[in-house]
Write a protein that holds these residues in place. Structure first.
Motif, PDB file in Angstrom:
ATOM      1  N   GLY A 210       0.809  -1.208   0.000  1.00  0.00           N
ATOM      2  CA  GLY A 210       0.000   0.000   0.000  1.00  0.00           C
ATOM      3  C   GLY A 210       0.844   1.261   0.000  1.00  0.00           C
ATOM      4  O   GLY A 210       1.857   1.374  -0.687  1.00  0.00           O
ATOM      5  N   LEU A 211       0.430   2.227   0.816  1.00  0.00           N
ATOM      6  CA  LEU A 211       1.103   3.521   0.875  1.00  0.00           C
ATOM      7  C   LEU A 211       2.547   3.392   1.344  1.00  0.00           C
ATOM      8  O   LEU A 211       3.424   4.152   0.897  1.00  0.00           O
ATOM      9  CB  LEU A 211       0.327   4.460   1.798  1.00  0.00           C
ATOM     10  N   ASP A 212       2.830   2.434   2.229  1.00  0.00           N
ATOM     11  CA  ASP A 212       4.191   2.251   2.719  1.00  0.00           C
ATOM     12  C   ASP A 212       5.149   1.900   1.575  1.00  0.00           C
ATOM     13  O   ASP A 212       6.237   2.477   1.453  1.00  0.00           O
ATOM     14  CB  ASP A 212       4.233   1.144   3.776  1.00  0.00           C
ATOM     15  N   ARG A 213       4.751   0.970   0.754  1.00  0.00           N
ATOM     16  CA  ARG A 213       5.598   0.565  -0.370  1.00  0.00           C
ATOM     17  C   ARG A 213       5.735   1.704  -1.390  1.00  0.00           C
ATOM     18  O   ARG A 213       6.814   1.909  -1.961  1.00  0.00           O
ATOM     19  CB  ARG A 213       4.997  -0.670  -1.049  1.00  0.00           C
ATOM     20  N   LEU A 214       4.657   2.464  -1.576  1.00  0.00           N
ATOM     21  CA  LEU A 214       4.708   3.594  -2.500  1.00  0.00           C
ATOM     22  C   LEU A 214       5.684   4.653  -2.013  1.00  0.00           C
ATOM     23  O   LEU A 214       6.446   5.218  -2.812  1.00  0.00           O
ATOM     24  CB  LEU A 214       3.307   4.201  -2.646  1.00  0.00           C
ATOM     25  N   LEU A 215       5.693   4.934  -0.710  1.00  0.00           N
ATOM     26  CA  LEU A 215       6.630   5.903  -0.157  1.00  0.00           C
ATOM     27  C   LEU A 215       8.079   5.472  -0.372  1.00  0.00           C
ATOM     28  O   LEU A 215       8.938   6.293  -0.698  1.00  0.00           O
ATOM     29  CB  LEU A 215       6.369   6.103   1.336  1.00  0.00           C
ATOM     30  N   LEU A 216       8.334   4.188  -0.204  1.00  0.00           N
ATOM     31  CA  LEU A 216       9.695   3.687  -0.374  1.00  0.00           C
ATOM     32  C   LEU A 216      10.178   3.848  -1.808  1.00  0.00           C
ATOM     33  O   LEU A 216      11.273   4.370  -2.065  1.00  0.00           O
ATOM     34  CB  LEU A 216       9.766   2.217   0.057  1.00  0.00           C
ATOM     35  N   HIS A 217       9.359   3.446  -2.754  1.00  0.00           N
ATOM     36  CA  HIS A 217       9.787   3.527  -4.149  1.00  0.00           C
ATOM     37  C   HIS A 217       9.775   4.971  -4.654  1.00  0.00           C
ATOM     38  O   HIS A 217      10.660   5.365  -5.436  1.00  0.00           O
ATOM     39  CB  HIS A 217       8.893   2.642  -5.015  1.00  0.00           C
TER      40      HIS A 217
END
Length: 309
Positions: A210-217
């Motif tokens: 979700g948003l966590d993975r989007l922030l990382l990338h």
């Protein structure tokens, strides 16, 4: 009413997100995917729920995931953009030091993002940052200090102004190449993607959704763009036109030349993925300690001798 530097700082984050998105589209094309793949992936991640693992530390993970894009914005804040009325959104006499500190902060952010879920794959991906970081940070540090030594200043704007008629990329090519290589490693791009490697199901990002993975990338792409932008004042003369027949060979606004040079640097970094396969960590560490660091030191010594002479 806010002054121009304040307004630029407020607009910096959304502008960096847009440019990072365009770079991600270009990266998708270089990897054989469609240019719209990042948009589709972003929409998909926004509709997914965040993931939790047993005995995880969500606060630690969220701190790392939040710090990464913030560090990229703060790194870009000291880069001269060539806009009228200001040298950089944040004008610091020690902008080079600040920039490198923000890159190290991003290194810490990826490590904590992998450590927070308390899972084997993400933890291994996070700890891969440590040996890689030690291997690329020293040549990167020497690469950004070398033009500062030549210009006698740690201010990126003054370093750019010192390159009238001869860009530092021509005078110190080893430092320029080392900067590009270490920049790709800093953003875990191309051959240096081991912390986010497929062999670990995504490494530091394996347990994020979700948003966590989007922030990382997104933070990773923003960091790549910020580092590519800093190459312009450090090695390519900032907003000055190409010195082919002299410092005034071409006209045009400074911001346009900054944008063109940024696109060229990004193209070089994105093309690196098609030319060089993913390197094994021990091979890159050996290459860095045996070849890259001595080469960076030698380049810095040559420039120092020329400046002092």
């Amino acid at each position: 009413m806010a002054d121009l530097p304040t307004l630029l700082l407020l607009l910096l984050a959304p502008a960096l997100v847009v440019v990072a998105g365009l770079a991600a589209a270009g990266g998708a094309v270089t990897s054989g995917d469609r240019a719209g793949a990042p948009v589709v992936e972003t929409l998909r991640l926004l509709t997914k729920q965040r993931r939790r693992t047993p005995d995880d530390d969500p606060l630690l993970a969220r701190v790392g995931l939040t710090v990464l894009p913030v560090a990229a914005v703060l790194a870009l804040a000291v880069v001269p953009l060539g806009l009228p009325g200001t040298s950089a959104p944040v004008d610091l006499d020690v902008g080079v030091v600040w920039f490198n500190a923000m890159e190290v902060l991003a290194w810490f952010a990826v490590w904590t993002a992998g450590w927070g879920p308390n899972a084997a794959t993400s933890l291994a991906g996070g700890y891969r940052v440590l040996p890689l970081g030690l291997a690329y940070e020293l040549p990167h540090m020497f690469a950004i200090i070398t033009p500062a030594v030549a210009a006698g200043s740690l201010d990126p704007a003054r370093i750019a102004d010192a390159q009238h008629g001869l860009w530092y990329a021509v005078w110190m090519p080893a430092a320029f190449v080392l900067y590009l290589v270490s920049t790709a490693a800093m953003a875990f791009w191309g051959p240096f993607a081991a912390p986010l490697g497929r062999d670990l199901a995504g490494g530091a990002a394996a347990e994020h959704a979700g948003l966590d993975r989007l922030l990382l990338h997104a933070g990773r792409w923003m960091l790549l763009v910020a580092a590519a932008a800093m190459a312009v004042p450090l090695f390519l003369g900032g907003g000055a036109p190409p010195p082919i027949t002299g410092p005034d060979a071409f006209g045009g606004p400074a911001w346009l030349w900054v944008a063109i040079k940024l696109l060229v640097v990004l193209a070089l970094l994105l093309g690196l993925r098609r030319v060089v396969p993913v390197l094994r960590m021990e091979r890159f560490a050996t290459l860095a300690w045996v070849v890259l660091i001595p080469l960076a030191v030698a380049q810095a010594l040559v420039v120092t001798v020329v400046v002092l002479g």
